[in-house]
Design a protein around this motif. Structure first.
Motif, mmCIF file in Angstrom:
data_model
loop_
_atom_site.group_PDB
_atom_site.id
_atom_site.type_symbol
_atom_site.label_atom_id
_atom_site.label_comp_id
_atom_site.label_asym_id
_atom_site.label_seq_id
_atom_site.Cartn_x
_atom_site.Cartn_y
_atom_site.Cartn_z
ATOM 1 N N LEU A 225 0.898 -1.246 0.056
ATOM 2 C CA LEU A 225 0.093 0.157 -0.050
ATOM 3 C C LEU A 225 0.955 1.287 0.067
ATOM 4 C CD1 LEU A 225 -2.878 0.981 0.391
ATOM 5 C CD2 LEU A 225 -2.495 1.059 2.605
ATOM 6 N N LEU A 226 0.653 2.119 -0.910
ATOM 7 C CA LEU A 226 1.713 3.190 -1.062
ATOM 8 C C LEU A 226 1.207 4.417 -0.371
ATOM 9 C CD1 LEU A 226 2.487 2.621 -4.691
ATOM 10 C CD2 LEU A 226 3.889 1.799 -2.758
ATOM 11 N N ALA A 227 -0.157 4.522 -0.169
ATOM 12 C CA ALA A 227 -0.509 6.178 0.395
ATOM 13 C C ALA A 227 -1.470 5.720 1.615
ATOM 14 C CB ALA A 227 -1.369 6.780 -0.741
ATOM 15 N N PRO A 228 -1.465 6.601 2.657
ATOM 16 C CA PRO A 228 -2.468 6.206 3.662
ATOM 17 C C PRO A 228 -3.890 6.394 3.397
ATOM 18 C CG PRO A 228 -0.913 8.232 4.164
ATOM 19 C CD PRO A 228 -0.571 7.606 2.899
ATOM 20 N N CYS A 229 -3.943 7.202 2.341
ATOM 21 C CA CYS A 229 -5.394 7.339 1.932
ATOM 22 C C CYS A 229 -5.361 6.880 0.352
ATOM 23 C CB CYS A 229 -5.836 8.907 2.028
ATOM 24 S SG CYS A 229 -5.942 9.400 3.750
ATOM 25 N N SER A 230 -6.144 5.820 0.020
ATOM 26 C CA SER A 230 -6.011 5.301 -1.216
ATOM 27 C C SER A 230 -7.255 4.427 -1.598
ATOM 28 C CB SER A 230 -4.937 4.348 -1.301
ATOM 29 O OG SER A 230 -3.525 4.610 -0.923
ATOM 30 N N THR A 231 -7.500 4.191 -2.864
ATOM 31 C CA THR A 231 -8.664 3.475 -3.344
ATOM 32 C C THR A 231 -7.886 2.287 -4.187
ATOM 33 O OG1 THR A 231 -10.167 5.297 -3.621
ATOM 34 C CG2 THR A 231 -10.585 3.354 -4.752
ATOM 35 N N ILE A 232 -8.272 0.972 -3.485
ATOM 36 C CA ILE A 232 -7.789 -0.033 -4.206
ATOM 37 C C ILE A 232 -8.893 -0.937 -4.730
ATOM 38 C CG2 ILE A 232 -6.632 -2.428 -3.711
ATOM 39 C CD1 ILE A 232 -6.369 -0.554 -0.674
ATOM 40 N N THR A 233 -8.817 -1.405 -6.111
ATOM 41 C CA THR A 233 -9.735 -2.064 -6.924
ATOM 42 C C THR A 233 -9.279 -3.389 -7.303
ATOM 43 O OG1 THR A 233 -9.122 -0.822 -8.992
ATOM 44 C CG2 THR A 233 -11.024 0.099 -7.517
ATOM 45 N N LEU A 234 -10.315 -4.273 -7.591
ATOM 46 C CA LEU A 234 -9.817 -5.433 -8.190
ATOM 47 C C LEU A 234 -11.236 -5.910 -8.912
ATOM 48 C CD1 LEU A 234 -7.618 -7.913 -8.370
ATOM 49 C CD2 LEU A 234 -8.720 -9.095 -6.314
ATOM 50 N N GLU A 235 -11.016 -6.690 -10.391
ATOM 51 C CA GLU A 235 -11.835 -7.248 -11.002
ATOM 52 C C GLU A 235 -12.055 -8.679 -10.613
ATOM 53 O OE1 GLU A 235 -12.070 -6.331 -15.113
ATOM 54 O OE2 GLU A 235 -11.061 -4.646 -14.839
ATOM 55 N N LEU A 236 -13.312 -9.158 -10.106
ATOM 56 C CA LEU A 236 -13.561 -10.510 -9.687
ATOM 57 C C LEU A 236 -14.800 -10.954 -10.363
ATOM 58 C CD1 LEU A 236 -13.151 -10.052 -5.842
ATOM 59 C CD2 LEU A 236 -11.426 -11.140 -7.351
#
Length: 515
Positions: free
Chosen positions: A373-384
């Motif tokens: 994780l590169l920033a303390p405020c982030s959005t992480i997305t993954l297609e499933l």
């Protein structure tokens, strides 16, 4: 300086979980390159090597540890601790400590490589080298190993010392007598760590850390005429710390410095520190850059400010301070106690992955690959897509350890009329609890938006997007979990067989208060 001042800043120069930085300079055909290595603990491949021309913009060139070391028995936040990288004019040398592992293959070791990208040699183990946080001084044609440990005579609890011993350049064995050269910079100073020796003019200088790796972390210095002499401590110690800024500081845990001289004659240090948002440090300890100077042959760090700053400058025509919009794509895959290739196979497009299902996030070897994780405020997305066959669960995990994690996962339908479930699970201190479910999600995108200690889990499918859960993720903070790693995010799959996932992405939120 508040939290927003560090959002999108040059510092940290290596964001995300990159602790215990060590740096050296190598002059190659008239060009100067800086090489940097950091700790990886239980993750493989281990000890990433980055290079830079300006100490600000770094590129990954390889890893020191791939398959040379058995990671069986390595615990959470065990594994590879506090490496040091040096160059003797012909080859790179890295010393490191392996915490845990089988008998005969644990403790301190040294490896070499002709090029930073490798291949790196099998380890030469130093069982007689007690303590840890080893370093090397290349002093002419002689090599001096040194490390930190607790004193045998504890005048106070946690009192530490630094020892020095010569290394045979040919066999890489430790030779000659051991000398104790330093015992805590200040009275009451605890947990001496990360010692490095440097030859500069008539003195050999010592830079070390004291105070532990938490809020009292600090950099201390001393000097002597020879590597084996007792070092005189600097009266101005500690020369760098943020402990006096209080618990509400935006950047804390500053320590573990390594120095390097640039071709223009300026000196710089890389240090570890942690960024706080909402009082939590999800990213663990990151690599920061700070200016160094010399006054009366004593080291001064952060001259004029006494603290780290968001824009530290650099020894050359540096970057403009901007950062790529999606730094996750620069990060390599890592896995827990095994190489990512044992878990995942990239498809030809490089976006889709075939993930071999296995054990879940609580396992010592989960079927999981991730990126820091590169920033303390982030959005992480993954297609499933919903799992089929013998795969019972596939999803996105935000992982601190085997006992502290958050997952958002698809589980298969139990009948032909059932659309399956999206399940959000929060694991605190080894106790998992399902906190939210969404029926019949089908295929789509799972999104976890993190703002400090708060996470919003949402799902975007054929019928649109909706929020599934609001979750407190303070338990993933390095401080709360009492570990040494930062958060790593990525796909996982439970069961047997294979499952496809696509497009793991993370985007930093430079203004955390704005959705």
């Amino acid at each position: 300086m508040d939290e927003l001042a560090w959002s999108g800043a040059t510092n940290p120069v290596l964001p995300g979980f990159h602790p215990d930085p060590s740096v050296c300079r190598v002059d190659e055909d008239g060009d100067a390159w800086f090489y940097l290595v950091t700790s990886t603990f239980e993750y493989l491949p281990g000890l990433p090597v980055h290079r830079s021309r300006d100490l600000v913009s770094w590129e990954l060139v390889g890893h020191v540890v791939t398959d040379q070391i058995d990671f069986a028995g390595i615990g959470d936040s065990g594994g590879l601790y506090a490496p040091t990288i040096r160059h003797d004019g012909d080859r790179f040398l890295v010393v490191c400590e392996l915490v845990g592992g089988p008998e005969g293959a644990r403790g301190n070791f040294i490896v070499t490589a002709p090029e930073a990208a490798g291949p790196w040699s099998a380890p030469v183990w130093w069982p007689e080298a007690t303590g840890g946080d080893l370093s090397l001084l290349i002093d002419g044609d002689r090599i001096w190993a040194h490390g930190a440990r607790q004193t045998k005579r504890q005048d106070w609890n946690g009192q530490g010392e630094v020892w020095v011993r010569e290394v045979d350049p040919r066999t890489l064995a430790l030779i000659g007598p051991e000398s104790v050269v330093f015992t805590s910079a200040v009275h009451g100073g605890i947990w001496t760590e990360g010692p490095h020796l440097y030859r500069r003019g008539e003195f050999v200088h010592l830079v070390a850390a004291e105070g532990g790796t938490g809020r009292d972390h600090a950099v201390v210095t001393g000097r002597a005429s020879r590597p084996t002499d007792v070092f005189t401590v600097n009266a101005n110690n500690p020369v760098l710390t943020h402990r006096h800024l209080g618990p509400g500081a935006a950047v804390v845990n500053v320590g573990h410095a390594d120095l390097v001289e640039a071709p223009d004659g300026t000196w710089w240090a890389v240090v570890l520190a942690s960024r706080l948002v909402d009082g939590v440090d999800l990213l663990g300890r990151e690599t920061f850059l700070v200016r160094a100077d010399w006054v009366d042959d004593h080291l001064v760090l952060a001259p004029g400010t006494g603290t780290l700053v968001p824009e530290p400058g650099g020894p050359a025509a540096s970057t403009d301070g901007s950062q790529p919009a999606d730094r996750a794509q620069e990060e390599p895959w890592v896995a827990v106690r095994r190489l990512p290739g044992e878990v995942v196979t990239p498809d030809e497009d490089g976006v889709a992955l075939r993930l071999a299902a296995g054990a879940g996030p609580a396992s010592p070897t989960p079927a999981f690959v991730g990126r820091r994780l590169l920033a303390p405020c982030s959005t992480i997305t993954l297609e499933l897509s919903a799992p089929v066959g013998d795969v019972t669960e596939v999803g996105l995990v935000v992982r601190q350890s085997s006992t502290q994690w958050l997952t958002a996962a698809l589980r298969p339908p139990v009948s032909e009329h059932d659309g399956g479930l999206l399940v959000v699970t929060r694991c605190v201190d080894g106790v998992p609890q399902d906190v939210a479910t969404l029926a019949g999600p089908g295929a789509g995108i799972v999104r976890i938006g993190i703002r400090g200690r708060s996470a919003e889990v949402s799902w975007e499918g054929e019928t649109g997007a909706r929020v599934v859960a609001q979750v407190d993720v303070g338990h993933l903070s390095t401080t709360v979990s009492h570990g040494f790693v930062g958060v790593v995010v990525g796909p996982y799959a439970v069961g047997s067989g294979e499952v496809g996932v696509r497009s793991l992405r993370q985007a930093p939120l430079l203004h955390p208060g704005v959705a």
